[in-house]
Enzyme design. Structure first.
Site, mmCIF file in Angstrom:
data_model
loop_
_atom_site.group_PDB
_atom_site.id
_atom_site.type_symbol
_atom_site.label_atom_id
_atom_site.label_comp_id
_atom_site.label_asym_id
_atom_site.label_seq_id
_atom_site.Cartn_x
_atom_site.Cartn_y
_atom_site.Cartn_z
ATOM 1 N N TYR A 198 58.590 5.385 21.708
ATOM 2 C CA TYR A 198 57.413 4.655 22.198
ATOM 3 C C TYR A 198 56.149 5.483 21.953
ATOM 4 O O TYR A 198 55.171 5.007 21.359
ATOM 5 C CB TYR A 198 57.555 4.320 23.687
ATOM 6 C CG TYR A 198 56.279 3.729 24.240
ATOM 7 C CD1 TYR A 198 55.835 2.477 23.807
ATOM 8 C CD2 TYR A 198 55.488 4.429 25.148
ATOM 9 C CE1 TYR A 198 54.644 1.939 24.266
ATOM 10 C CE2 TYR A 198 54.302 3.901 25.616
ATOM 11 C CZ TYR A 198 53.883 2.664 25.174
ATOM 12 O OH TYR A 198 52.696 2.138 25.623
ATOM 13 N N THR B 102 51.130 -5.390 35.244
ATOM 14 C CA THR B 102 51.482 -6.000 33.969
ATOM 15 C C THR B 102 53.012 -6.080 33.894
ATOM 16 O O THR B 102 53.723 -5.580 34.771
ATOM 17 C CB THR B 102 50.991 -5.186 32.754
ATOM 18 O OG1 THR B 102 51.853 -4.071 32.574
ATOM 19 C CG2 THR B 102 49.563 -4.714 32.926
ATOM 20 N N VAL C 19 54.169 -11.258 16.404
ATOM 21 C CA VAL C 19 53.516 -10.238 15.578
ATOM 22 C C VAL C 19 54.517 -9.389 14.801
ATOM 23 O O VAL C 19 54.175 -8.801 13.777
ATOM 24 C CB VAL C 19 52.587 -9.293 16.393
ATOM 25 C CG1 VAL C 19 51.455 -10.041 17.042
ATOM 26 C CG2 VAL C 19 53.373 -8.470 17.382
HETATM 27 C C1 8X3 Z 1 51.556 3.161 28.841
HETATM 28 C C2 8X3 Z 1 51.345 4.465 29.466
HETATM 29 O O1 8X3 Z 1 52.442 6.510 30.532
HETATM 30 O O2 8X3 Z 1 53.519 4.375 30.879
HETATM 31 O O3 8X3 Z 1 51.454 3.200 27.481
HETATM 32 O O4 8X3 Z 1 53.637 5.429 28.733
HETATM 33 S S1 8X3 Z 1 52.816 5.211 29.907
#
Ligand code: 8X3
Length: 250
Positions: free
Chosen positions: A147, A183, A55
């Protein structure tokens, strides 16, 4: 007529492929790891179409979509699930290459798929896009820097899509999960350090990929006149930290 799910080789994506096929939908599972998709194909049968795709590479997305045969080329549902977190270092120490990878996958990858597939949905005046955001897109945490920012993009892009799609029957929802175990998410974030990854979930309660898959399937099966804009979900073990003040600082 199919639902295309990215990041289908593991985690949320694989769970959603299973849930949607078991509910009677035809599913295109897209991912880089074709051997994992072949395993899913073996498990799920003719209602599943494995599609090799990176992607984060626009050409790979375009070539893969153009290769879809016959009825598989009509995509009624797009679930933008592919995404990753890399590292948990403070911004001043983070690997810049990690930031680039997250931006390429979580932001650009999602827009490549959406921009390619949206016109056919609008032309048919039907379709559903479900984007996988994160609680990290709304709630800051240490080391979440880029992120969380990529997931904030996913959140606002989802809402903005709805405004552009006003007057059509194309629906858009954001699912923003919090702590979810079982996961590869943390193994990827900590680059194969399984002990560090396991520590995230030790002695706590977490969401599972099946929780996310069941939520996506529920959304998809809501009546066509109804649009759920956002679902934010956490395990009962997770809540908000609140504002903090640092004392003893110059
Ligand atoms: C996943 C949730 O809190 O691990 O996106 O960032 S966290």
């Amino acid at each position: 007529m199919a639902v295309l799910i990215t990041g289908a080789s593991a985690g949320f994506g694989a769970a959603m492929c299973r849930a949607f096929v078991n509910a009677g939908f035809s599913v295109i599972g897209a991912a880089r790891r074709l051997e994992k998709l072949e395993d899913l194909h073996h498990e799920l049968g003719a209602s599943f179409f494995p599609l090799s795709m990176d992607v984060a590479d626009k050409r790979s997305v375009d070539v893969a979509l153009a290769s879809l045969p016959g009825d598989w080329a009509q995509i009624d549902g797009l679930i933008n699930n592919a995404g990753l977190a890399l590292g948990l270092a403070p911004a001043q120490e983070a690997e810049f290459a990690d930031w680039e990878t997250m931006i390429h996958t979580n932001i650009l990858g999602l827009t490549y798929l959406t921009r390619q597939i949206l016109p056919q949905m609008v032309a048919r005046n039907a379709g559903y896009i479900i984007n996988l955001g994160s609680t990290a897109g709304a709630w800051p945490y240490k080391g979440g820097n880029v992120y969380g920012a990529t997931k904030a993009f996913v959140q606002q892009f989802s809402l903005n899509l709805r405004t552009d799609l006003a007057g059509t029957r194309v629906r858009v929802s954001l699912i923003a999960p919090g702590l979810c175990g079982e996961t590869e998410f943390s193994n990827v974030r900590f680059k194969g350090n399984d002990a560090q990854a396991a520590a995230v979930y030790a002695d706590t309660v977490y969401l599972t990929p099946e929780d996310i898959a069941n939520t996506a399937l529920w959304l998809y099966q809501t009546p066509p006149h109804m649009n759920v804009n956002t679902i934010e979900m956490m395990p009962i073990s997770q809540t908000f930290g609140g504002l903090s003040v640092t004392h003893a600082q110059d």
